[in-house]
Motif scaffolding. Structure first.
Motif, PDB file in Angstrom:
ATOM      1  N   ARG A   1       9.584  10.221 -12.331  1.00 46.49           N
ATOM      2  CA  ARG A   1       8.903  10.776 -11.159  1.00 46.49           C
ATOM      3  C   ARG A   1       8.829   9.761 -10.027  1.00 46.49           C
ATOM      4  O   ARG A   1       8.873  10.124  -8.851  1.00 46.49           O
ATOM      5  N   ARG A   2       8.743   8.467 -10.366  1.00 46.85           N
ATOM      6  CA  ARG A   2       8.569   7.435  -9.339  1.00 46.85           C
ATOM      7  C   ARG A   2       9.881   6.855  -8.824  1.00 46.85           C
ATOM      8  O   ARG A   2       9.849   5.970  -7.958  1.00 46.85           O
ATOM      9  N   VAL A   3      11.034   7.302  -9.335  1.00 43.51           N
ATOM     10  CA  VAL A   3      12.302   6.747  -8.853  1.00 43.51           C
ATOM     11  C   VAL A   3      12.465   7.077  -7.379  1.00 43.51           C
ATOM     12  O   VAL A   3      12.324   8.223  -6.956  1.00 43.51           O
ATOM     13  N   ASP A   4      12.762   6.038  -6.578  1.00 40.07           N
ATOM     14  CA  ASP A   4      12.920   6.233  -5.144  1.00 40.07           C
ATOM     15  C   ASP A   4      14.385   6.335  -4.760  1.00 40.07           C
ATOM     16  O   ASP A   4      14.808   7.289  -4.120  1.00 40.07           O
ATOM     17  N   LYS A   5      15.212   5.362  -5.163  1.00 44.40           N
ATOM     18  CA  LYS A   5      16.631   5.329  -4.807  1.00 44.40           C
ATOM     19  C   LYS A   5      17.488   5.411  -6.077  1.00 44.40           C
ATOM     20  O   LYS A   5      17.071   4.975  -7.155  1.00 44.40           O
ATOM     21  N   PHE A   6      18.713   5.937  -5.936  1.00 48.22           N
ATOM     22  CA  PHE A   6      19.597   6.099  -7.084  1.00 48.22           C
ATOM     23  C   PHE A   6      19.914   4.775  -7.757  1.00 48.22           C
ATOM     24  O   PHE A   6      20.030   4.703  -8.988  1.00 48.22           O
ATOM     25  N   GLU A   7      20.097   3.717  -6.964  1.00 44.59           N
ATOM     26  CA  GLU A   7      20.464   2.419  -7.539  1.00 44.59           C
ATOM     27  C   GLU A   7      19.378   1.903  -8.489  1.00 44.59           C
ATOM     28  O   GLU A   7      19.666   1.110  -9.377  1.00 44.59           O
ATOM     29  N   GLU A   8      18.141   2.329  -8.309  1.00 44.23           N
ATOM     30  CA  GLU A   8      17.082   1.911  -9.211  1.00 44.23           C
ATOM     31  C   GLU A   8      17.335   2.404 -10.630  1.00 44.23           C
ATOM     32  O   GLU A   8      16.828   1.814 -11.597  1.00 44.23           O
ATOM     33  N   ALA A   9      18.087   3.482 -10.788  1.00 40.57           N
ATOM     34  CA  ALA A   9      18.370   4.021 -12.115  1.00 40.57           C
ATOM     35  C   ALA A   9      19.259   3.094 -12.919  1.00 40.57           C
ATOM     36  O   ALA A   9      19.283   3.171 -14.150  1.00 40.57           O
TER      37      ALA A   9
END
Length: 411
Positions: free
Chosen positions: A402-410
């Motif tokens: 739910r808290r993921v902001d940008k794809f690269e954070e994944a």
């Protein structure tokens, strides 16, 4: 190394354009075949459970072949595997064409062919998803996911609509002949796809079971991947209404096969509109919250459809559901691709495709069974409410997602 401005647009890659074209005709064939099989089986049997068996026949092979499909896609070149699966689809359409001349006596044979088609999809679906990152550079992957989803939805607009028209004009045999030609064309076009970003295939370590176990452990260790694919599984499994469209078309909205094709195309129209926007202006901000919101809108739109008795309102509700689903598909696809190393994409995408297959084919079985027990309208209403419940529950179970902001954070 980053792409130059001149190469920043994913549509400049010849290999990607060839891939989109091949997939377009193959998905077109799949969609035509899906609407024709559903209408033909229900027309011959008038039994909601018959529609349930259509979904089950395609899901069970995917479940059985999950392990070898994911392992083979990681160990061997993905393009030949995809070509072989589409060639098998050509054979399935030819068999359905032959069975169409047998009337009600051919229904059992149709189920058998759908089992074979499910076997081919067990390999084609994860191979497609695993091949895409080998065609475009990582910096263009999110845009490629959106464009790929949009093209697939374009096929799902024309496919169901044309399937209904072909069935009304020339019967099932004409529709299956078109499917056969499209699968064959997709197989031939795939030879033009250039795979310029494929990583070297390393040696196979351990047994097939050990390698697949490593993939399962990887998914369980990544709450973003696990939450993403399981949200899709339960939201669509419990709330999908596609399997009920033949019943709604005949008994609630009172439209013919053309109307059924239009209803099947309605979701795709919304998906293509959203996909076109995302492919031109992909976003990368608050992606986790946006995905949960999109699935909630999907559930609400299906709830409106389930209660509607007016064709125009039903069509509009399905369009909204399709647009919301496209936003969710775009985010889910990008999160899984960014989170997975190339050497494990086959196994991860095999599990992902199993979850998607469960939500679609097993969801059709759930919907058909529920309609047989309580009626089509109560089953659809209950499904929409269940989707909203799943969204709330998953938002609490997977706060990281739910808290993921940008794809690269994944990554």
């Amino acid at each position: 190394m980053t792409d130059s401005p001149a190469d920043s647009n994913v549509y400049r890659h010849a290999g990607f354009i060839a891939f989109l074209t091949a997939r377009l005709v193959a998905v077109f064939a799949t969609q035509v075949q899906a609407v024709v099989v559903a209408w033909q089986v229900y027309d011959l049997t008038r039994a909601p459970m018959a529609l349930a068996y259509v979904g089950l026949a395609q899901f069970l092979p995917m479940l059985v072949l999950l392990l070898p499909a994911g392992d083979l896609i990681d160990r061997f070149s993905r393009k030949p595997i995809l070509a072989a699966s589409w060639a098998a689809g050509t054979v399935c359409s030819a068999l359905l064409w032959w069975l169409a001349g047998h009337g009600a006596a051919g229904v059992d044979g149709i189920y058998a062919v759908l089992v074979l088609f499910g076997c081919s999809r067990a390999f084609s679906a994860p191979a497609l998803s695993s091949l895409l990152p080998q065609i475009v550079p990582r910096g263009q992957l999110a845009q490629a996911v959106a464009a790929n989803g949009m093209i697939m939805r374009m096929a799902t607009i024309g496919g169901p609509f044309l399937g209904g028209v072909l069935y009304a004009v020339g019967g099932a045999r004409l529709a299956y002949a078109v499917c056969m030609a499209c699968f064959a064309l997709g197989t031939l076009l795939l030879a033009r796809v250039a795979v310029d970003h494929a990583a070297p295939i390393g040696p196979a370590l351990g047994s097939m079971f050990q390698r697949f176990g490593a993939g399962i452990r990887f998914i369980r260790s990544r709450p973003i991947i696990l939450g993403t694919i399981s949200l899709d599984l339960f939201a669509v499994l419990l709330g999908g209404v596609v399997a009920l469209l033949p019943i709604y078309a005949q008994e609630v909205l009172h439209v013919g096969p053309q109307g059924l094709g239009a209803l099947r195309s309605a979701m795709a129209i919304g998906e293509v509109g959203a996909g076109l926007y995302l492919s031109m202006r992909p976003f990368d901000h608050r992606v986790g919250r946006t995905m949960f919101a999109a699935v909630a809108v999907f559930g609400l739109a299906n709830l409106v459809f389930s209660l509607s008795t007016v064709f125009a309102l039903s069509f509009a509700a399905l369009m909204v559901a399709g647009a919301a689903d496209m936003v969710s598909v775009y985010i889910r696809g990008a999160l899984v691709q960014f989170s997975t190393p190339d050497e494990m994409r086959g196994r991860v995408n095999a599990v992902n495709m199993l979850f998607i297959g469960s939500s679609n084919e097993l969801g059709e079985f759930r919907a058909g069974t529920s309609a047989a027990w309580v009626g089509a309208v109560p089953a659809a209403v209950l499904g929409g409410l269940c989707t909203l419940g799943v969204v709330g529950l998953w938002a609490r179970l997977f706060p990281t997602l739910r808290r993921v902001d940008k794809f690269e954070e994944a990554a």
